[in-house]
Design an enzyme around this catalytic site. Structure first.
Site, PDB file in Angstrom:
ATOM      1  CG  HIS A  41      -2.010   1.007   1.153  1.00  0.00           C
ATOM      2  ND1 HIS A  41      -3.252   0.706   0.623  1.00  0.00           N
ATOM      3  CD2 HIS A  41      -2.075   2.312   1.518  1.00  0.00           C
ATOM      4  CE1 HIS A  41      -4.030   1.775   0.690  1.00  0.00           C
ATOM      5  NE2 HIS A  41      -3.338   2.764   1.212  1.00  0.00           N
ATOM      6  CG  ASP A  43      -2.459   6.315   0.304  1.00  0.00           C
ATOM      7  OD1 ASP A  43      -3.479   6.169  -0.392  1.00  0.00           O
ATOM      8  OD2 ASP A  43      -2.316   5.787   1.417  1.00  0.00           O
ATOM      9  CD  GLU A 144      -6.737   3.272   1.576  1.00  0.00           C
ATOM     10  OE1 GLU A 144      -6.428   3.115   2.765  1.00  0.00           O
ATOM     11  OE2 GLU A 144      -6.209   4.132   0.846  1.00  0.00           O
ATOM     12  CG  HIS A 171     -10.706   4.661   3.840  1.00  0.00           C
ATOM     13  ND1 HIS A 171     -10.722   5.875   4.474  1.00  0.00           N
ATOM     14  CD2 HIS A 171      -9.395   4.333   3.704  1.00  0.00           C
ATOM     15  CE1 HIS A 171      -9.483   6.264   4.716  1.00  0.00           C
ATOM     16  NE2 HIS A 171      -8.648   5.348   4.256  1.00  0.00           N
ATOM     17  CG  HIS A 217      -9.101   1.070   6.305  1.00  0.00           C
ATOM     18  ND1 HIS A 217      -9.082   2.253   7.012  1.00  0.00           N
ATOM     19  CD2 HIS A 217      -8.016   1.117   5.494  1.00  0.00           C
ATOM     20  CE1 HIS A 217      -8.040   2.979   6.652  1.00  0.00           C
ATOM     21  NE2 HIS A 217      -7.369   2.310   5.725  1.00  0.00           N
ATOM     22  CG  HIS A 238      -2.753  -0.146   4.565  1.00  0.00           C
ATOM     23  ND1 HIS A 238      -3.747  -0.734   3.819  1.00  0.00           N
ATOM     24  CD2 HIS A 238      -3.248   1.072   4.913  1.00  0.00           C
ATOM     25  CE1 HIS A 238      -4.780   0.082   3.719  1.00  0.00           C
ATOM     26  NE2 HIS A 238      -4.504   1.182   4.388  1.00  0.00           N
ATOM     27  CG  ASP A 307      -0.784   3.747   5.109  1.00  0.00           C
ATOM     28  OD1 ASP A 307      -1.171   4.171   3.994  1.00  0.00           O
ATOM     29  OD2 ASP A 307      -1.484   3.810   6.125  1.00  0.00           O
TER      30      ASP A 307
END
Length: 414
Positions: A41, A43, A144, A171, A217, A238, A307
């Site tokens: 993961h 971003d 995600e 999420h 999540h 993650h 992450d």
């Protein structure tokens, strides 16, 4: 005389310590040269949106220095494969989540086209190995948050056709079909008791098409329900160990054992708040999570899920993606075997990916699930109801529009 002896001993100790540390780093780099490091993961695509509104013409990833991730750092960190997150915030739910998610999928594809000498788009376990052979970073897509499919199996399948290879079930918000981790904190109400019936359809359809199920999540009930019904292994892209840091985003020991039974993987998150449950952490604290997961469930379920570029705080010693070799060196210092290291680097994820593909291949003769979510579970003023037989409640909502407009105008006048 004694002071001189102490000084010599101290110098020798420092030299020996640094020499041993260098040996572990060298060993780490050798292992990473023959086994691909796959991270679950990152971003960076969201940084492209938030900083540049996805205008890649405005950024040079060779020189960008305001993010955890750029091309020089990727090369220094020996990052062989990355699941890039196609993330959009929960605020988009019931609005334009699908459009914005498609734009994030698009920007990941464009990153690969813009830097073909660095990134190779990947959509299979074999693609990862092919990219590794070509000394490129395999670039995969993970969506995600289940809000990104707008409660539509057709949208799920279309995203798979666009190259998406995992979906994070939620999420940090409930969807009309699954509860998120905040339910376990008491800060959000439990709506579905985990998964709704449509949520179970989503899981089975993901098995059918070959999409990895990501349980980072989600609520603990969702974790266990998915582990009950999924034929394929699952991932936590993650998340870290709950016993080390009691944060509800982390994975409890009983679930770690179930992940092992399901032949899945937990990819350790580097966010300080999930590592030490505080704002500060260091590389040793992250290694503690690796050690704990290995102790509870073995090295076969462990991976890396940094992450990066999705969190505001990362540990000392893991400041950006260039630092992965230092974490590998720390695990070697803790007497992890080379086989265990290779598992965590990439072999575990490759095995999970292959087994998900095998489940897909076994179900090739199974027709797509075309039963839509019940209208009453998704109805809102922004959603049309074409195709549904029972439109009475939708008509009722529409009948109030003129009244709402009148009241809105009156409130402004008054």
């Amino acid at each position: 005389m004694m002071d001189w002896v102490k000084t010599v001993c101290l110098v020798l100790w420092v030299f020996t310590f640094n020499s041993v540390a260098d040996d572990f780093k060298e060993q780490a780099l050798k292992l990473m040269a023959d086994t691909p490091l796959i991270d679950g993961h990152n971003d960076l695509p969201w940084q492209m949106r938030s900083l540049f509104n996805n205008q890649l013409s405005m950024v040079n990833l060779n020189k960008l220095n305001t993010t955890h991730t750029n091309i020089p750092k990727i090369k220094e960190g020996r990052l062989s494969a990355q699941f890039w997150a196609a993330y959009v915030p929960c605020d988009t739910q019931y609005k334009d989540a699908v459009r914005q998610t498609l734009e994030q999928i698009d920007v990941i594809h464009r990153m690969c086209h813009e830097y073909p000498e660095v990134f190779k788009f990947a959509a299979s376990s074999q693609d990862i190995l092919d990219a590794f052979e070509q000394n490129k970073t395999a670039s995969l897509i993970g969506v995600e948050g289940g809000h990104s499919i707008d409660s539509s199996l057709g949208t799920l399948r279309t995203m798979y056709q666009l190259g998406v290879r995992y979906l994070t079930i939620t999420h940090s918000c409930n969807t009309p079909w699954a509860d998120n981790w905040l339910v376990d904190t008491g800060s959000e109400p439990e709506v579905h008791g985990g998964l709704s019936e449509f949520g179970k359809q989503v899981i089975l359809e993901m098995n059918r098409i070959g999409m990895l199920i990501d349980l980072s999540h989600v609520s603990e009930k969702v974790m266990n329900q998915v582990l009950d019904i999924s034929e394929a292994p699952v991932i936590f892209s993650h998340s870290s160990a709950y016993s080390i840091c009691k944060h509800k985003r982390n994975v409890p020991d009983d679930v770690l054992l179930r992940v092992k039974q399901k032949r899945g993987i937990v990819m350790v998150n580097f966010y300080n708040d999930y590592v030490t449950c505080s704002q500060t952490a260091n590389i040793s604290d992250v290694a503690d999570h690796f050690d704990h997961i290995k102790k509870v469930a073995g090295s076969s379920i462990i991976g890396f899920g940094g992450d990066y570029d999705g969190v505001p705080r990362v540990p000392e010693g893991l400041e950006d993606v260039s630092k992965y070799p230092d974490l590998v060196a720390e695990l070697l210092r803790r007497k992890w075997s080379e086989d265990e290291i290779r598992d965590a680097l990439g072999r575990n994820l490759l095995r999970v990916f292959r087994e998900v593909e095998e489940v897909r291949d076994r179900q090739k003769g199974t027709k797509p699930d075309d039963i839509p979510i019940p209208l009453k579970e998704v109805q809102n003023p922004c959603r049309t109801d074409f195709g549904y037989e029972d439109k009475s409640s939708s008509t009722c909502i529409k009948s109030f529009y003129p009244l709402v407009l009148v009241l809105s105008l009156l409130s402004k006048l008054l």
